[in-house]
Design a protein around this motif. Structure first.
Motif, short mmCIF file in Angstrom:
data_model
loop_
_atom_site.label_atom_id
_atom_site.label_comp_id
_atom_site.label_asym_id
_atom_site.label_seq_id
_atom_site.Cartn_x
_atom_site.Cartn_y
_atom_site.Cartn_z
N ALA A 1 27.22 69.95 61.62
CA ALA A 1 27.60 69.52 62.96
C ALA A 1 29.01 68.98 62.95
O ALA A 1 29.67 68.96 61.90
CB ALA A 1 26.62 68.46 63.47
N SER A 2 29.45 68.50 64.11
CA SER A 2 30.85 68.18 64.27
C SER A 2 31.25 66.82 63.68
O SER A 2 32.37 66.38 63.89
CB SER A 2 31.21 68.23 65.75
N HIS A 3 30.37 66.16 62.92
CA HIS A 3 30.81 64.94 62.23
C HIS A 3 31.86 65.29 61.18
O HIS A 3 32.67 64.45 60.80
CB HIS A 3 29.63 64.20 61.60
N ILE A 4 31.82 66.54 60.67
CA ILE A 4 32.83 67.04 59.74
C ILE A 4 33.09 68.51 60.10
O ILE A 4 32.54 69.02 61.08
CB ILE A 4 32.38 66.92 58.26
N ARG A 5 33.89 69.19 59.30
CA ARG A 5 34.21 70.60 59.60
C ARG A 5 33.74 71.52 58.46
O ARG A 5 34.36 72.55 58.19
CB ARG A 5 35.71 70.76 59.84
N GLU A 6 32.68 71.13 57.80
CA GLU A 6 32.03 71.96 56.78
C GLU A 6 30.54 71.85 57.02
O GLU A 6 30.08 70.93 57.69
CB GLU A 6 32.34 71.45 55.37
N LYS A 7 29.78 72.77 56.44
CA LYS A 7 28.34 72.60 56.52
C LYS A 7 27.94 71.46 55.59
O LYS A 7 28.70 71.09 54.71
CB LYS A 7 27.62 73.89 56.18
N ASP A 8 26.74 70.93 55.82
CA ASP A 8 26.42 69.67 55.15
C ASP A 8 24.95 69.65 54.74
O ASP A 8 24.05 69.46 55.56
CB ASP A 8 26.74 68.52 56.12
N GLY A 9 24.73 69.82 53.43
CA GLY A 9 23.37 69.92 52.90
C GLY A 9 22.54 68.67 53.10
O GLY A 9 21.38 68.73 53.55
N ILE A 10 23.09 67.51 52.80
CA ILE A 10 22.30 66.27 52.91
C ILE A 10 22.06 65.92 54.37
O ILE A 10 20.98 65.46 54.74
CB ILE A 10 23.00 65.14 52.12
N TRP A 11 23.02 66.19 55.22
CA TRP A 11 22.85 65.97 56.67
C TRP A 11 21.61 66.74 57.16
O TRP A 11 20.81 66.21 57.93
CB TRP A 11 24.12 66.45 57.39
#
Ligand code: G16
Length: 539
Positions: A369-379
């Protein structure tokens, strides 16, 4: 102290779907890393006043490459480097650091889910100031520069101690060594309701998180075990190793075998998850139950209201073209924006920056999601745990209820690996030429509605990208063909199959997709052209 070293170009430094990925032994050739990095620096131009992040997933050669990058950054006039302690940082945490510190970009040393070690793969992902990977317009320029490079600059100094937190100086450049985990943990606490998840574990909920001997071990132990109270030992393969302990750190049904075996046994905990080498991919499992990444994206999107950061609404959602259409139905029901992009997380960045989307994902085990600009496994894992905590339902119940509400996109991906580049390119070119003749035709019981290349027009910068060939059938089924852009040698043909069902919801995907697989093999003449009767990897 600054040395200028003469060099000659390598002709294979073109970045793929996500940065440069090559066999470690290729990257270890003299001046290989240096040529590539100098080409990036030359492309950026004036580096005075600029700050970059540097870190990696700890794979073999990280320690050598990182020292080269630090010394070259200093010699090229970079003002500051922010570096993960001991050279470690996950890709999502790296993106967060870039955004939080308003850095001008960063270098994450990782070949992601590809195996590591001297005989494995190495890679360098280059992010710009958006926190996402540089767009093709920039990577193309970098590639042009790699072909003309004649010299590079490097500071002739001993290696830096990367274990000491805090500030140091090198050749006039500031270096700040940070704890790679704590900022990321704080960000997750701002997005999710940790207390709700804590209660879940306090009530006896069990999970296994497989970090695959890669970078997410320390993140997962801190978050799931220390903060949220999952039983000690819930996180396995938690110590990052240079060769990932021989594991292929790709969180899917094939490579995360131990986790899958456990989850499909009678000893299965309530929840299972794995992350990849650099922590951006994830796989979600329930007791004897696997959630496809395409379904996971649809389910997360449908349940956004359970997450404090999204409870007031989300802008929209996006998926790569090869990902199943499941999330499209959710977007329609919630009346939010819906976008389809080429494969590659970098294509989501403009959509997030322009507030067109909040959540996005891909079939290749990536959600974010838009909290960062990469995909995020733990998120993704925390999102699932939040839904479970809020609904009191199991992974299986949540998924089946979703299918009842929206119908089910049976979906599988078939990878034909190790094909010669020439054969693969010809297969794709011939298939593309044949597409117009397929329109309206009946193949193996399926009537073609549209057969065309997938072409994406970026609504923000107007750039156009062609990626993959899509055959859509009248009944909503689809075949997508494309060549992987993350391999380190030869070509991999990916064939993505989807069949939409509203009645038969609990069948085995293999059976449901058998006919369409045959059609896909026939249309592209896969066996006669590659000699392969079956896919090498099925996910
Ligand atoms: C990268 C990209 C993803 C893409 C994946 C697979 O992931 O960031 O957007 O879906 O590669 O690409 P391909 O099908 O071209 O091999 P990662 O996790 O490898 O950085």
């Amino acid at each position: 102290m600054i040395k200028t070293v003469q060099t000659t170009p390598y002709d294979d430094q073109k970045m793929g779907t996500a940065g440069l990925r090559r066999k470690s032994k290729i990257v270890m050739q003299p001046h290989y890393v240096e040529n590539f990095m100098q080409s990036i620096f030359n492309t950026i131009g004036d580096l005075k006043g600029k700050t970059f992040l540097v870190g990696g997933d700890g794979r073999f050669y990280n320690d050598v490459a990182i020292q080269k990058i630090i010394k070259m950054a200093a010699a090229n006039g970079v003002s500051k480097l922010i570096i993960g302690q001991n050279g470690f940082i996950s890709t999502p945490a790296g993106s967060h650091v870039i955004l939080k510190h308003k850095a001008d970009g960063g270098f994450v040393l990782s070949a992601s889910h590809n195996p590591g070690g001297e005989n494995g793969d190495f890679g360098i992902k280059y992010a710009n100031e958006t926190g996402g990977q540089a767009p093709s317009a920039i990577t193309d320029k970098i590639y042009q520069n790699t072909k003309n490079i004649k010299e590079y600059k490097i500071c002739d100094v001993p290696d830096i101690d990367l274990s000491k937190l805090g500030k140091q100086e090198l050749c006039g450049m500031e270096i700040e060594i940070i704890d790679p985990v704590s900022d990321y943990v704080n960000m997750m606490q701002e997005i999710f309701d940790f207390n709700a998840i804590k209660k879940l574990f306090a009530n006896g909920f069990t999970m296994r998180f497989d970090a695959m001997n890669a970078v997410t071990g320390p993140y997962a132990q801190r978050i799931f075990e220390e903060i949220l109270g999952a039983k000690k030992g819930s996180v396995v393969n938690a110590a990052p190793l240079p060769d990932f302990g021989g594991l292929h750190p790709d969180p899917n049904l094939v490579y995360a075998k131990d986790l899958v075996d456990l989850m499909f046994s009678d000893k299965a905990p309530d929840f299972g998850a794995a992350n990849d080498g650099d922590g951006d991919r994830n796989m979600i499992l329930g007791k004897k139950f696997f959630v496809t990444p395409s379904d996971s994206l649809a389910i997360l999107t449908d349940n956004y209201k359970y997450i404090p950061a999204y409870k007031d609404g989300i802008y929209g959602v996006a998926k790569s073209a090869a990902t199943s259409t499941a999330v499209g139905r959710v977007a329609k029901a919630h009346n939010i924006g819906y976008y389809e992009v080429p494969t590659g997380w970098k294509y989501f960045v403009n959509l997030m920056d322009s507030k067109r989307i909040t959540i996005c994902g891909e079939e290749s085990f990536g959600t974010g999601a838009s909290h960062i600009r990469e995909k995020d496994g733990i998120w993704a894992v925390l999102f699932w745990l939040s839904i479970i905590a809020a609904t009191g339902k199991s992974v299986e119940e949540i998924t089946i209820e979703h299918w009842k509400k929206y119908g089910r996109s049976y979906y599988m991906r078939f990878d034909f690996e190790g094909i010669s580049t020439e054969t693969a390119d010809k297969l794709m070119a011939d298939l593309e030429a044949k597409l117009p003749s397929l329109n309206g035709k009946e193949i193996n019981g399926f009537t073609v509605e549209k057969a065309a290349p997938f072409v994406y027009q970026d609504p923000v910068d107007g750039s156009s990208t062609k990626n993959g060939l899509v055959i859509s059938f009248k009944d909503g089924s689809r075949i997508v063909y494309r060549l992987s852009g993350t391999g380190s040698s030869g070509a991999t043909l990916r064939v993505y199959l989807e069949k939409y069902e509203t009645e038969k919801l609990l069948e085995k995907p293999q059976g449901m997709l058998e006919d369409i697989l045959k059609a896909a093999m026939d249309i592209a003449e896969i066996t006669p052209r590659t000699g392969k009767q079956h896919a090498d990897v099925i996910t």
